[in-house]
Design an enzyme around this catalytic site. Sequence first.
Site, PDB file in Angstrom:
ATOM      1  N   HIS A   1       0.944  -1.186  -0.098  1.00 14.25           N
ATOM      2  CA  HIS A   1       0.098   0.019  -0.191  1.00 14.25           C
ATOM      3  C   HIS A   1       0.688   1.392  -0.014  1.00 14.25           C
ATOM      4  CE1 HIS A   1      -3.395  -2.557   1.222  1.00 14.25           C
ATOM      5  NE2 HIS A   1      -2.661  -3.210   1.934  1.00 14.25           N
TER       6      HIS A   1
HETATM    7  O1  RIB Z   1      -4.514   0.147   5.102  1.00 10.64           O
HETATM    8  C1  RIB Z   1      -2.920  -0.066   4.807  1.00 10.64           C
HETATM    9  C2  RIB Z   1      -2.425   1.000   5.603  1.00 10.64           C
HETATM   10  O2  RIB Z   1      -2.438   0.659   6.831  1.00 10.64           O
HETATM   11  C3  RIB Z   1      -0.828   0.990   5.390  1.00 10.64           C
HETATM   12  O3  RIB Z   1      -0.186   2.482   5.495  1.00 10.64           O
HETATM   13  C4  RIB Z   1      -0.386   0.075   6.448  1.00 10.64           C
HETATM   14  O4  RIB Z   1       1.009   0.554   6.673  1.00 10.64           O
HETATM   15  C5  RIB Z   1      -1.079   0.458   7.262  1.00 10.64           C
HETATM   16  O5  RIB Z   1      -0.764   1.644   8.154  1.00 10.64           O
END
Ligand code: RIB
Length: 316
Positions: A239
Site C-alpha cells: 500500500h
Molecule cells: O491500510 C493500509 C495502511 O494501513 C498502510 O499504511 C499500512 O502500513 C497500515 O498503516
Amino acid sequence: MNKRNIIIDCDPGIDDVIAISLAIANEDKLNILGISTVAGNQSIEKVTNNALKLVSFFDKNIKVAQGSKCPLIREKTVAKYVHGDTGMGNYELPPSKFSLYSNNAITFLRDTIINADGKVTLVPIGPLTNIALLIKTFPEVVDKIELLSIMGGATIGGNRTSCAEFNVWADPEAARIVFDSNIPIVMSGLNITHQTGLDKNDISNLLNSQGAVSHMVGEILDFYLKGDHVNGGTFAPIHDACSIMYLIHPEIYEYKHMEVKVDCSEGLSRGNTVTDVRDWVTYDESYPKVLLQVNSEKFKELLIEYIYKLDRMFER
Ligand code: RIB
Ligand code: CA
C-alpha cells in the site's frame, strides 16, 4: 531537475519500510527532509524504533521525529495481525546507530516546512493524526505544503472493516480535518493499492537473493503475505509504496479529481471515505486527485528494479 522536498509521516510497518526504502532509492529525485512517526501499525515506541533502525540500516542519518501516541479521539489500536509484534514481521533490523532527532513531530514538521528552501510534499502513510494536529496548530505551514501524497481510504471496500481502510479508520476525525483542508491531495486508496504489489514468486526471488536490502524486503514481505489476505495470501499489496511511486512515476497512474468525505460515525461505516465516483459529475483541480488505475506490471517492474538498485547502493 530540482529535487522534490519530502517528509514521510509513517507507522513502520512492513509496507512503510518499503515506501521509505523506495524513497531512499530515489534520492536523485527526492530530498528527504525527515521522517515523522505516528502510532498505527504498532505503538509509537515500536514504529519510531523501526524508523530509526531502518535509516541506520541504510546508514542515512535522516532526521526522525516521534509523533502522536494515539488518535485525536478514538482508542488506539494496532495492526499486529498484519505487521507482527514488532511491526516488522519476524525480521530483526540491527539496533540503530542514530538517536531520535525530536520527540515532538508536530513542531519538527512545522519547523522543517517553514525553514525549507521551497515547498514541501508530505507523504502520510499512517493514520493522519500528526498532519491534522500540524495544520490545526500551525496553519501558517499550509501555504508551504506543495502536496499531501496520502496512502489512505478507498473508493470502494476496506481492510480494517468491510468499508474502511485502516489509516482512515484508526483516526477518522484526523482524516476529515486533512481531507477538508483544501491542501492539494493525491489519494492512494485501497482501490489502487490492491493493484500494486508483489506475488509469492516475486517474494520468493527476493528471499533467495544475496543482497542485503532485497533479502530484508523478501523476509518482511513473506510475513506480510500471510497477514494481508488479498487474493488468499498469494499477493502482497504494498500500500504505502504507492504514495512514493506516484511522486517518481506519475505517468503509470490514471486519476480523477473528486470530493472525498470521511465518515466519522461510531457504527459500521466508521472511517468510510465517501468518494464521488459518479462519472457524470466533474470536480475541479482543487479537489483531491484520487488514483483510480495503475499499470500494475510497470509498478512491479519499477519496484523490483529499485529494490535491487538499493542492493548495489548499499553493498556490504
Ligand atoms: O491500510 C493500509 C495502511 O494501513 C498502510 O499504511 C499500512 O502500513 C497500515 O498503516
Ligand atoms: Ca503505514
